[in-house]
Design a protein around this motif. Structure first.
Motif, PDB file in Angstrom:
ATOM      1  N   PRO A  48       2.531   7.490  37.302  1.00 54.15           N
ATOM      2  CA  PRO A  48       3.168   8.686  36.742  1.00 54.15           C
ATOM      3  C   PRO A  48       2.699   8.907  35.301  1.00 54.15           C
ATOM      4  O   PRO A  48       2.521   7.951  34.551  1.00 54.15           O
ATOM      5  CB  PRO A  48       4.661   8.353  36.789  1.00 54.15           C
ATOM      6  CG  PRO A  48       4.738   6.873  36.855  1.00 54.15           C
ATOM      7  CD  PRO A  48       3.474   6.405  37.516  1.00 54.15           C
ATOM      8  N   LYS A  49       2.488  10.168  34.962  1.00 48.93           N
ATOM      9  CA  LYS A  49       2.026  10.517  33.625  1.00 48.93           C
ATOM     10  C   LYS A  49       2.850  11.684  33.066  1.00 48.93           C
ATOM     11  O   LYS A  49       2.309  12.735  32.746  1.00 48.93           O
ATOM     12  CB  LYS A  49       0.545  10.895  33.665  1.00 48.93           C
ATOM     13  CG  LYS A  49      -0.354   9.806  34.230  1.00 48.93           C
ATOM     14  CD  LYS A  49      -1.777  10.245  34.405  1.00 48.93           C
ATOM     15  CE  LYS A  49      -2.095  10.872  35.707  1.00 48.93           C
ATOM     16  NZ  LYS A  49      -1.997  10.138  36.915  1.00 48.93           N
ATOM     17  N   PRO A  50       4.165  11.516  32.940  1.00 47.73           N
ATOM     18  CA  PRO A  50       4.985  12.630  32.475  1.00 47.73           C
ATOM     19  C   PRO A  50       4.759  12.972  31.001  1.00 47.73           C
ATOM     20  O   PRO A  50       4.902  14.118  30.602  1.00 47.73           O
ATOM     21  CB  PRO A  50       6.413  12.152  32.713  1.00 47.73           C
ATOM     22  CG  PRO A  50       6.331  10.670  32.678  1.00 47.73           C
ATOM     23  CD  PRO A  50       4.971  10.333  33.219  1.00 47.73           C
ATOM     24  N   ASP A  51       4.416  11.954  30.211  1.00 47.76           N
ATOM     25  CA  ASP A  51       4.141  12.206  28.793  1.00 47.76           C
ATOM     26  C   ASP A  51       3.135  11.157  28.297  1.00 47.76           C
ATOM     27  O   ASP A  51       2.791  10.208  29.001  1.00 47.76           O
ATOM     28  CB  ASP A  51       5.429  12.169  27.958  1.00 47.76           C
ATOM     29  CG  ASP A  51       6.210  10.878  28.127  1.00 47.76           C
ATOM     30  OD1 ASP A  51       5.574   9.812  28.315  1.00 47.76           O
ATOM     31  OD2 ASP A  51       7.451  10.913  28.075  1.00 47.76           O
ATOM     32  N   LEU A  56       0.255   5.900  28.320  1.00 46.62           N
ATOM     33  CA  LEU A  56      -0.357   4.787  27.596  1.00 46.62           C
ATOM     34  C   LEU A  56       0.285   3.452  27.970  1.00 46.62           C
ATOM     35  O   LEU A  56      -0.409   2.442  28.117  1.00 46.62           O
ATOM     36  CB  LEU A  56      -0.272   5.022  26.088  1.00 46.62           C
ATOM     37  CG  LEU A  56      -1.153   6.160  25.560  1.00 46.62           C
ATOM     38  CD1 LEU A  56      -0.892   6.395  24.083  1.00 46.62           C
ATOM     39  CD2 LEU A  56      -2.618   5.865  25.803  1.00 46.62           C
ATOM     40  N   ARG A  57       1.589   3.436  28.137  1.00 42.52           N
ATOM     41  CA  ARG A  57       2.277   2.211  28.540  1.00 42.52           C
ATOM     42  C   ARG A  57       1.792   1.773  29.932  1.00 42.52           C
ATOM     43  O   ARG A  57       1.503   0.595  30.159  1.00 42.52           O
ATOM     44  CB  ARG A  57       3.789   2.433  28.539  1.00 42.52           C
ATOM     45  CG  ARG A  57       4.589   1.169  28.681  1.00 42.52           C
ATOM     46  CD  ARG A  57       6.099   1.356  28.540  1.00 42.52           C
ATOM     47  NE  ARG A  57       6.505   2.445  27.662  1.00 42.52           N
ATOM     48  CZ  ARG A  57       7.090   3.578  28.094  1.00 42.52           C
ATOM     49  NH1 ARG A  57       7.345   3.762  29.367  1.00 42.52           N
ATOM     50  NH2 ARG A  57       7.437   4.523  27.242  1.00 42.52           N
ATOM     51  N   ASN A  58       1.718   2.721  30.849  1.00 34.02           N
ATOM     52  CA  ASN A  58       1.254   2.400  32.201  1.00 34.02           C
ATOM     53  C   ASN A  58      -0.212   1.961  32.210  1.00 34.02           C
ATOM     54  O   ASN A  58      -0.605   1.100  32.993  1.00 34.02           O
ATOM     55  CB  ASN A  58       1.448   3.594  33.136  1.00 34.02           C
ATOM     56  CG  ASN A  58       2.901   3.812  33.477  1.00 34.02           C
ATOM     57  OD1 ASN A  58       3.723   2.916  33.343  1.00 34.02           O
ATOM     58  ND2 ASN A  58       3.226   5.010  33.916  1.00 34.02           N
ATOM     59  N   GLU A  64      -3.758  -5.059  32.110  1.00 31.97           N
ATOM     60  CA  GLU A  64      -3.313  -6.439  32.292  1.00 31.97           C
ATOM     61  C   GLU A  64      -3.415  -6.855  33.758  1.00 31.97           C
ATOM     62  O   GLU A  64      -3.862  -7.955  34.072  1.00 31.97           O
ATOM     63  CB  GLU A  64      -1.876  -6.593  31.806  1.00 31.97           C
ATOM     64  CG  GLU A  64      -1.746  -6.556  30.302  1.00 31.97           C
ATOM     65  CD  GLU A  64      -0.301  -6.723  29.859  1.00 31.97           C
ATOM     66  OE1 GLU A  64       0.489  -7.344  30.600  1.00 31.97           O
ATOM     67  OE2 GLU A  64       0.040  -6.230  28.758  1.00 31.97           O
ATOM     68  N   HIS A  65      -3.008  -5.974  34.662  1.00 31.43           N
ATOM     69  CA  HIS A  65      -3.095  -6.256  36.091  1.00 31.43           C
ATOM     70  C   HIS A  65      -4.542  -6.444  36.518  1.00 31.43           C
ATOM     71  O   HIS A  65      -4.876  -7.397  37.230  1.00 31.43           O
ATOM     72  CB  HIS A  65      -2.436  -5.117  36.873  1.00 31.43           C
ATOM     73  CG  HIS A  65      -2.330  -5.380  38.329  1.00 31.43           C
ATOM     74  ND1 HIS A  65      -3.239  -4.887  39.235  1.00 31.43           N
ATOM     75  CD2 HIS A  65      -1.425  -6.092  39.034  1.00 31.43           C
ATOM     76  CE1 HIS A  65      -2.894  -5.276  40.455  1.00 31.43           C
ATOM     77  NE2 HIS A  65      -1.790  -6.013  40.356  1.00 31.43           N
ATOM     78  N   PHE A  66      -5.421  -5.538  36.084  1.00 27.23           N
ATOM     79  CA  PHE A  66      -6.838  -5.611  36.422  1.00 27.23           C
ATOM     80  C   PHE A  66      -7.446  -6.909  35.900  1.00 27.23           C
ATOM     81  O   PHE A  66      -8.186  -7.593  36.620  1.00 27.23           O
ATOM     82  CB  PHE A  66      -7.576  -4.409  35.827  1.00 27.23           C
ATOM     83  CG  PHE A  66      -9.053  -4.413  36.104  1.00 27.23           C
ATOM     84  CD1 PHE A  66      -9.547  -3.965  37.316  1.00 27.23           C
ATOM     85  CD2 PHE A  66      -9.949  -4.855  35.148  1.00 27.23           C
ATOM     86  CE1 PHE A  66     -10.903  -3.957  37.572  1.00 27.23           C
ATOM     87  CE2 PHE A  66     -11.320  -4.862  35.394  1.00 27.23           C
ATOM     88  CZ  PHE A  66     -11.792  -4.410  36.612  1.00 27.23           C
ATOM     89  N   ASN A  67      -7.146  -7.285  34.662  1.00 29.02           N
ATOM     90  CA  ASN A  67      -7.690  -8.507  34.081  1.00 29.02           C
ATOM     91  C   ASN A  67      -7.201  -9.747  34.824  1.00 29.02           C
ATOM     92  O   ASN A  67      -7.916 -10.747  34.890  1.00 29.02           O
ATOM     93  CB  ASN A  67      -7.333  -8.617  32.599  1.00 29.02           C
ATOM     94  CG  ASN A  67      -8.139  -7.647  31.767  1.00 29.02           C
ATOM     95  OD1 ASN A  67      -9.238  -7.271  32.128  1.00 29.02           O
ATOM     96  ND2 ASN A  67      -7.582  -7.244  30.646  1.00 29.02           N
ATOM     97  N   GLY A  68      -6.025  -9.697  35.383  1.00 31.55           N
ATOM     98  CA  GLY A  68      -5.521 -10.815  36.172  1.00 31.55           C
ATOM     99  C   GLY A  68      -6.326 -11.034  37.434  1.00 31.55           C
ATOM    100  O   GLY A  68      -6.491 -12.172  37.879  1.00 31.55           O
ATOM    101  N   PHE A  69      -6.857  -9.970  38.027  1.00 30.89           N
ATOM    102  CA  PHE A  69      -7.665 -10.104  39.234  1.00 30.89           C
ATOM    103  C   PHE A  69      -9.103 -10.464  38.937  1.00 30.89           C
ATOM    104  O   PHE A  69      -9.732 -11.209  39.664  1.00 30.89           O
ATOM    105  CB  PHE A  69      -7.639  -8.811  40.055  1.00 30.89           C
ATOM    106  CG  PHE A  69      -6.385  -8.654  40.840  1.00 30.89           C
ATOM    107  CD1 PHE A  69      -6.131  -9.457  41.935  1.00 30.89           C
ATOM    108  CD2 PHE A  69      -5.431  -7.722  40.473  1.00 30.89           C
ATOM    109  CE1 PHE A  69      -4.956  -9.319  42.662  1.00 30.89           C
ATOM    110  CE2 PHE A  69      -4.264  -7.581  41.183  1.00 30.89           C
ATOM    111  CZ  PHE A  69      -4.024  -8.381  42.273  1.00 30.89           C
TER     112      PHE A  69
END
Length: 74
Positions: A48-51, A56-58, A64-69
């Motif tokens: 979601p990109k409401p603002d 940026l938070r997402n 972080e998720h990508f770097n974990g894989f």
């Protein structure tokens, strides 16, 4: 006087060095382009990109998720 075969060998060696230099310079650009496409396809398209703050938070969470894989071994 240098022989023709010695000159040809030097030319071929120089040509090979130039080719490898080009390939090593292009590799980071290719990897960066692949990384951006992967992030867009696997993460940004589905988040979601409401603002701006949420986006940026997402995106930080996605990195972080990508770097974990990427660093994980099977």
């Amino acid at each position: 006087m240098p022989s023709i075969s010695a000159g040809l060998h030097g030319y071929r060696r120089f040509r090979g060095l130039l080719r490898r230099a080009r390939e090593t310079q292009l590799l980071p650009a290719i990897n960066a382009e692949s990384f951006v496409k992967t992030i867009k396809r696997d993460y940004v398209a589905h988040m979601p990109k409401p603002d701006r703050e949420t986006a940026l938070r997402n995106l930080a969470i996605a990195f972080e998720h990508f770097n974990g894989f990427v660093g994980a071994s099977p």
